[in-house]
Design a protein around this motif. Structure first.
Motif, PDB file in Angstrom:
ATOM      1  N   ALA A 124      -7.666  10.966   7.516  1.00 29.65           N
ATOM      2  CA  ALA A 124      -6.646   9.927   7.301  1.00 29.65           C
ATOM      3  C   ALA A 124      -5.266  10.496   7.595  1.00 29.65           C
ATOM      4  O   ALA A 124      -5.012  11.690   7.447  1.00 29.65           O
ATOM      5  N   PHE A 125      -4.377   9.614   8.015  1.00 25.01           N
ATOM      6  CA  PHE A 125      -3.019  10.010   8.375  1.00 25.01           C
ATOM      7  C   PHE A 125      -2.040   9.615   7.273  1.00 25.01           C
ATOM      8  O   PHE A 125      -2.184   8.556   6.652  1.00 25.01           O
ATOM      9  N   PRO A 126      -1.017  10.452   7.046  1.00 25.51           N
ATOM     10  CA  PRO A 126      -0.026  10.119   6.019  1.00 25.51           C
ATOM     11  C   PRO A 126       0.793   8.896   6.432  1.00 25.51           C
ATOM     12  O   PRO A 126       0.821   8.537   7.608  1.00 25.51           O
TER      13      PRO A 126
ATOM     14  N   ALA B 264       0.813  -1.209   0.000  1.00 25.26           N
ATOM     15  CA  ALA B 264       0.000   0.000   0.000  1.00 25.26           C
ATOM     16  C   ALA B 264       0.854   1.270   0.000  1.00 25.26           C
ATOM     17  O   ALA B 264       0.490   2.268   0.616  1.00 25.26           O
ATOM     18  N   VAL B 265       1.962   1.236  -0.696  1.00 32.76           N
ATOM     19  CA  VAL B 265       2.861   2.386  -0.731  1.00 32.76           C
ATOM     20  C   VAL B 265       2.101   3.611  -1.243  1.00 32.76           C
ATOM     21  O   VAL B 265       1.384   3.546  -2.237  1.00 32.76           O
ATOM     22  N   GLY B 266       2.239   4.721  -0.519  1.00 31.49           N
ATOM     23  CA  GLY B 266       1.579   5.960  -0.909  1.00 31.49           C
ATOM     24  C   GLY B 266       0.184   6.120  -0.331  1.00 31.49           C
ATOM     25  O   GLY B 266      -0.379   7.205  -0.386  1.00 31.49           O
ATOM     26  N   GLY B 267      -0.379   5.048   0.230  1.00 30.59           N
ATOM     27  CA  GLY B 267      -1.709   5.139   0.821  1.00 30.59           C
ATOM     28  C   GLY B 267      -1.654   5.803   2.186  1.00 30.59           C
ATOM     29  O   GLY B 267      -0.641   5.788   2.868  1.00 30.59           O
ATOM     30  N   PHE B 268      -2.766   6.409   2.560  1.00 33.07           N
ATOM     31  CA  PHE B 268      -2.904   6.993   3.879  1.00 33.07           C
ATOM     32  C   PHE B 268      -3.617   5.979   4.767  1.00 33.07           C
ATOM     33  O   PHE B 268      -4.230   5.041   4.289  1.00 33.07           O
ATOM     34  N   ILE B 269      -3.551   6.192   6.070  1.00 34.23           N
ATOM     35  CA  ILE B 269      -4.141   5.260   7.021  1.00 34.23           C
ATOM     36  C   ILE B 269      -5.338   5.926   7.710  1.00 34.23           C
ATOM     37  O   ILE B 269      -5.191   6.965   8.357  1.00 34.23           O
ATOM     38  N   ALA B 270      -6.511   5.312   7.570  1.00 31.60           N
ATOM     39  CA  ALA B 270      -7.722   5.805   8.234  1.00 31.60           C
ATOM     40  C   ALA B 270      -7.676   5.395   9.704  1.00 31.60           C
ATOM     41  O   ALA B 270      -6.900   4.525  10.100  1.00 31.60           O
ATOM     42  N   ALA B 271      -8.548   5.995  10.510  1.00 29.89           N
ATOM     43  CA  ALA B 271      -8.582   5.711  11.949  1.00 29.89           C
ATOM     44  C   ALA B 271      -8.824   4.244  12.236  1.00 29.89           C
ATOM     45  O   ALA B 271      -8.319   3.716  13.235  1.00 29.89           O
ATOM     46  N   ASP B 272      -9.561   3.550  11.367  1.00 34.91           N
ATOM     47  CA  ASP B 272      -9.835   2.130  11.600  1.00 34.91           C
ATOM     48  C   ASP B 272      -8.706   1.225  11.125  1.00 34.91           C
ATOM     49  O   ASP B 272      -8.777   0.008  11.253  1.00 34.91           O
TER      50      ASP B 272
ATOM     51  N   GLN C 269      -2.968   9.315  15.669  1.00 30.46           N
ATOM     52  CA  GLN C 269      -2.179   8.757  14.568  1.00 30.46           C
ATOM     53  C   GLN C 269      -1.625   7.390  14.962  1.00 30.46           C
ATOM     54  O   GLN C 269      -1.692   6.433  14.194  1.00 30.46           O
ATOM     55  N   SER C 270      -1.124   7.277  16.188  1.00 25.90           N
ATOM     56  CA  SER C 270      -0.594   6.010  16.678  1.00 25.90           C
ATOM     57  C   SER C 270      -1.687   4.942  16.689  1.00 25.90           C
ATOM     58  O   SER C 270      -1.454   3.796  16.292  1.00 25.90           O
ATOM     59  N   GLN C 271      -2.872   5.300  17.153  1.00 23.71           N
ATOM     60  CA  GLN C 271      -3.981   4.338  17.190  1.00 23.71           C
ATOM     61  C   GLN C 271      -4.337   3.859  15.784  1.00 23.71           C
ATOM     62  O   GLN C 271      -4.610   2.674  15.571  1.00 23.71           O
ATOM     63  N   ALA C 272      -4.342   4.778  14.812  1.00 21.10           N
ATOM     64  CA  ALA C 272      -4.632   4.394  13.427  1.00 21.10           C
ATOM     65  C   ALA C 272      -3.561   3.432  12.909  1.00 21.10           C
ATOM     66  O   ALA C 272      -3.882   2.419  12.270  1.00 21.10           O
TER      67      ALA C 272
ATOM     68  N   ALA D 102      -5.210   9.626  -0.336  1.00 17.19           N
ATOM     69  CA  ALA D 102      -4.679  10.792   0.379  1.00 17.19           C
ATOM     70  C   ALA D 102      -5.744  11.851   0.648  1.00 17.19           C
ATOM     71  O   ALA D 102      -5.623  12.621   1.606  1.00 17.19           O
ATOM     72  N   ASP D 103      -6.800  11.900  -0.143  1.00 17.08           N
ATOM     73  CA  ASP D 103      -7.815  12.939   0.035  1.00 17.08           C
ATOM     74  C   ASP D 103      -8.923  12.535   1.022  1.00 17.08           C
ATOM     75  O   ASP D 103      -9.903  13.249   1.179  1.00 17.08           O
ATOM     76  N   THR D 104      -8.756  11.422   1.726  1.00 12.76           N
ATOM     77  CA  THR D 104      -9.758  10.970   2.695  1.00 12.76           C
ATOM     78  C   THR D 104      -9.671  11.814   3.967  1.00 12.76           C
ATOM     79  O   THR D 104      -8.598  11.920   4.570  1.00 12.76           O
TER      80      THR D 104
END
Length: 138
Positions: A81-83, A62-70, A110-113, A76-78
């Motif tokens: 979401a965290f970088p 998932a290179v380049g993807g952002f991480i949602a809270a779940d 961010q850590s939790q995500a 990236a536009d979500t």
């Protein structure tokens, strides 16, 4: 009456089998002791390597993807979401984060995500083996 020694073939077979059994038991004890001595350092080394293994967030899949809270990987536009973390986290850092601490260089949310992302790892994904080894009882 004749004087018989243990090496005499006419000595009772029960007596010989008793000697063999004791001898075998002593040999097995020696083998077991050496096995324990050689296994303990291997377990210690394994525990150490588990704490030093690394988990990328996100991994190569998932290179380049952002991480949602779940913990899901999103674009990236979500909103919210965290970088990507931009670094790998060690098994020890992840273990501590799973017990309530934050991952280094991250906010609490961010850590939790990131921890949620790590919990969702599956076989074949970068960092899965490290995460799975953290789940093994010691």
């Amino acid at each position: 009456m004749t004087d018989q020694s243990p090496s005499d073939p006419s000595v009772n077979d029960d007596q010989n089998s008793g000697i063999v059994t004791r001898r075998r038991a002593l040999m097995m004890g020696a083998i077991t002791a050496s096995a324990v001595v050689s296994i303990k350092p291997a377990l210690a080394q394994t525990a150490g390597s588990v704490l030093n293994c690394e988990i990328p967030v996100p991994g190569n899949n998932a290179v380049g993807g952002f991480i949602a809270a779940d913990g899901s990987v999103v674009s990236a536009d979500t909103p919210g979401a965290f970088p990507p973390a931009g670094r790998n986290f060690t098994g020890e850092q992840v273990r501590q984060a799973m017990n309530g601490r934050s991952l280094p260089g991250t906010s609490y949310d961010q850590s939790q995500a990131y921890v949620n992302y790590i919990r969702r790892l599956q076989a074949g994904q970068s960092g899965f083996t490290c995460y799975a080894s953290l789940q093994m009882p010691r």
